[in-house]
Design a protein around this motif. Sequence first.
Motif, PDB file in Angstrom:
ATOM      1  N   TYR A 167      48.898  42.914 -29.590  1.00  0.00           N
ATOM      2  CA  TYR A 167      49.268  42.333 -30.859  1.00  0.00           C
ATOM      3  C   TYR A 167      49.522  40.828 -30.701  1.00  0.00           C
ATOM      4  O   TYR A 167      49.033  40.006 -31.475  1.00  0.00           O
ATOM      5  N   GLN A 168      50.234  40.487 -29.633  1.00  0.00           N
ATOM      6  CA  GLN A 168      50.512  39.067 -29.369  1.00  0.00           C
ATOM      7  C   GLN A 168      49.235  38.299 -29.095  1.00  0.00           C
ATOM      8  O   GLN A 168      49.073  37.164 -29.529  1.00  0.00           O
ATOM      9  N   ARG A 169      48.326  38.941 -28.356  1.00  0.00           N
ATOM     10  CA  ARG A 169      47.063  38.269 -28.057  1.00  0.00           C
ATOM     11  C   ARG A 169      46.317  37.942 -29.345  1.00  0.00           C
ATOM     12  O   ARG A 169      45.765  36.866 -29.498  1.00  0.00           O
ATOM     13  N   LEU A 170      46.318  38.907 -30.282  1.00  0.00           N
ATOM     14  CA  LEU A 170      45.636  38.694 -31.554  1.00  0.00           C
ATOM     15  C   LEU A 170      46.247  37.484 -32.269  1.00  0.00           C
ATOM     16  O   LEU A 170      45.540  36.650 -32.824  1.00  0.00           O
ATOM     17  N   ILE A 171      47.578  37.401 -32.233  1.00  0.00           N
ATOM     18  CA  ILE A 171      48.253  36.284 -32.883  1.00  0.00           C
ATOM     19  C   ILE A 171      47.850  34.960 -32.238  1.00  0.00           C
ATOM     20  O   ILE A 171      47.413  34.038 -32.911  1.00  0.00           O
ATOM     21  N   TRP A 172      47.947  34.893 -30.924  1.00  0.00           N
ATOM     22  CA  TRP A 172      47.674  33.622 -30.240  1.00  0.00           C
ATOM     23  C   TRP A 172      46.212  33.238 -30.319  1.00  0.00           C
ATOM     24  O   TRP A 172      45.878  32.067 -30.418  1.00  0.00           O
ATOM     25  N   ARG A 173      45.357  34.222 -30.231  1.00  0.00           N
ATOM     26  CA  ARG A 173      43.949  33.883 -30.098  1.00  0.00           C
ATOM     27  C   ARG A 173      43.229  33.767 -31.427  1.00  0.00           C
ATOM     28  O   ARG A 173      42.166  33.168 -31.503  1.00  0.00           O
ATOM     29  N   PHE A 174      43.788  34.360 -32.459  1.00  0.00           N
ATOM     30  CA  PHE A 174      43.043  34.376 -33.711  1.00  0.00           C
ATOM     31  C   PHE A 174      43.858  33.893 -34.907  1.00  0.00           C
ATOM     32  O   PHE A 174      43.419  33.018 -35.648  1.00  0.00           O
ATOM     33  N   ILE A 175      45.055  34.442 -35.063  1.00  0.00           N
ATOM     34  CA  ILE A 175      45.798  34.153 -36.294  1.00  0.00           C
ATOM     35  C   ILE A 175      46.331  32.722 -36.330  1.00  0.00           C
ATOM     36  O   ILE A 175      46.149  32.014 -37.323  1.00  0.00           O
ATOM     37  N   ILE A 176      46.945  32.278 -35.234  1.00  0.00           N
ATOM     38  CA  ILE A 176      47.428  30.898 -35.207  1.00  0.00           C
ATOM     39  C   ILE A 176      46.282  29.893 -35.352  1.00  0.00           C
ATOM     40  O   ILE A 176      46.372  28.967 -36.159  1.00  0.00           O
ATOM     41  N   PRO A 177      45.173  30.072 -34.598  1.00  0.00           N
ATOM     42  CA  PRO A 177      44.049  29.150 -34.815  1.00  0.00           C
ATOM     43  C   PRO A 177      43.548  29.141 -36.254  1.00  0.00           C
ATOM     44  O   PRO A 177      43.300  28.081 -36.825  1.00  0.00           O
ATOM     45  N   LEU A 178      43.432  30.339 -36.848  1.00  0.00           N
ATOM     46  CA  LEU A 178      42.940  30.417 -38.229  1.00  0.00           C
ATOM     47  C   LEU A 178      43.878  29.647 -39.159  1.00  0.00           C
ATOM     48  O   LEU A 178      43.459  28.864 -40.012  1.00  0.00           O
ATOM     49  N   LEU A 179      45.174  29.853 -38.963  1.00  0.00           N
ATOM     50  CA  LEU A 179      46.185  29.199 -39.786  1.00  0.00           C
ATOM     51  C   LEU A 179      46.094  27.683 -39.624  1.00  0.00           C
ATOM     52  O   LEU A 179      46.025  26.937 -40.608  1.00  0.00           O
TER      53      LEU A 179
END
Lengths: 410, 245
Positions: A167-179
């Motif tokens: 879950y954390q990986r998804l946040i760091w690798r995708f959600i934060i960049p998208l944001l």
Amino acid sequence: MKQLFKRRLVNHLKEMMSYLRLVFNDYFVLALLFMIGGLGYYYSNALKQLHVGVWWAPLVSIGIHLVGLQLGRMATLVQDPDYVFLLPKEFEMIDYLKRGFNYSLILAWFIQILIWFVMLPFIQITTRIDSLEMVMLLLILLGLKATWLNAEFARKYRLRPNWRLGYQRLIWRFIIPLLALTIAAYFSYVAALLLVAAAVVASWVGRRSWSNRSVDWQTMINDENSRMHTVYQFFNLFTDVPAISGSVKRRRYLDTLLGRIKLIPDNTYLYLYAHGIARDNEMSGLYVRLMVIGTLLLVFIKGEALPIVLCLLFVYLIGFQMIPFYFHFDDNAFVHIYPVTHQFQLKNFQRVLLWLLSIVAIIFGIAVIAVNANNLMTILGVIIGEAVEIWAFIYLYVPRRIARGQRSRD
Amino acid sequence: MTLEVSNLVGGYSQVPVLKDVSFDVKDGELVGLIGLNGAGKSTTINHIIGLLTPFKGTIKINGTTLDQDVKQYKQQIAYIPEAPIVYKELTLKEHLEMTMLAYNLDHDQAWQRARKLLKLFRLDNKLDWFPDNFSKGMRQKVMIVCAFLTNAKLFIIDEPFLGLDPLAVNDLLNLISNRKKQGASILMSTHVLDTAQRYCDRFVLLHDGQVRTEGTIEQLRQLFPDAGDSLNDIYLTLAREGGQS
């Protein structure tokens, strides 16, 4: 441990250099120059039709940067036996892995700079961006890649529970960049940069929470092996990579085709080559992959000269891949025992090549005709060009190449 | 050095292979981990060396778990895997140096010991060869030499006898006895039951991810008076019963 990484990095770079030399042989460099030139020309033409305020432009740049950020994984250079031999050194692995992280970060940043550089004109034309903001965009990309890699780093350590890690990986690798990229594109570069800076600090502080845990050797070794496999697969497009051992598939549906080969002594090698290429996963995989990529490119790219260049390039690439297969059966004792003369070996191999490349040429031809139906010059160029290229490749180039290969083998 | 496995539930994916496994290895003790293929011997060992994370339960070495102190835990262990695994691009000599580096061994002392071990296993003239090209038995010897080069207090040995010549089997057993006398603890999994019976102090019989029974050969004989005298007979009886139940 630092020494160990250094030593492995030197070996690794040596290996990569030797492959890169094979990839960038004279012919390919020439083809590549043409391709870059062609694509650059196409890109600059396409840019001329854009203007500030095209609604899909920010979406495209967010998408490209988001995909671009996923490029460049963490290289740890660990090897299978490490979990036995380095077992007692586990608490020092952090020193080793930090080096790997730094090395990967430099490589990954280089990729980001390249993408940024290519995207600049596009962003400049479609939005009102000043030079300070362009620099900020670069900083955002570099910061995002650093946090991305840090998430990859954390994966090498054993965090529980596992679902939280994923879950954390998804946040760091995708959600934060998208944001961050969305904020940058639609609102303000300063705000996005602040967000990224906060993310960088958070991920660095977070490192303390896992860096004294135990190492997840299995994940780490599997990750590295799959990374190296991807690298080798790329090199395998251009040359023979011993690390990729061929697996074999039965492919019953090709039996009728293969069954058409007449069982006479002259066809011994034809029989071997045809069955080998059809069933060897590496060979047939390469062939199909390159053919699909080439066809897709031809479907999406319009122009006068570009389709011709692409067709010729891909026919050459595919043909070039197949050459090492000539020696595929040399290690097999049977072929040396068979009472057949070797004069047919080259002829048989050329026949298989002719079949394979003709199929490619026909498929490419259909794609070009379907997309550029009203451009007779391009269609003619592709047909004639392919015919000449296949003839020259198979009957002029291949014999020479094989003779050279034979000499270096003897 | 004591190893204590308590209520271990674990395995490779979500499905547990081990269901509530508990046993211990005391100071200066050689414990045999016995079980059929797929009983969970290697899985247990992979948990002990920290390759797998337990779903439940704890594994302690001298009272320390892996999570409490990675350094304390791992520095005590020497491990010989079931399938020998060597570096493709390192020579035999470099494998030994790698081990010395990893275990922080004194260079001169370690080499003295290494020379004896190499001579014992008839590898002393192959220092500049690549173990990757060795036969299975010889690679296994490389793993044994590397493990016994260390001053580890706990040896984890997974099925060591396959592929070894009879002389090497005997030499390995002597090495194990020596280390035992010096106070090291050894956990060894094996199928070779008559050898195990002669050398192991205690046995842990695994079946289907559970400890069926454990104890010395005397205790096992008392528990299963009808099964026969040898470990082999007792184990066969147990395994057949297990298959039926």
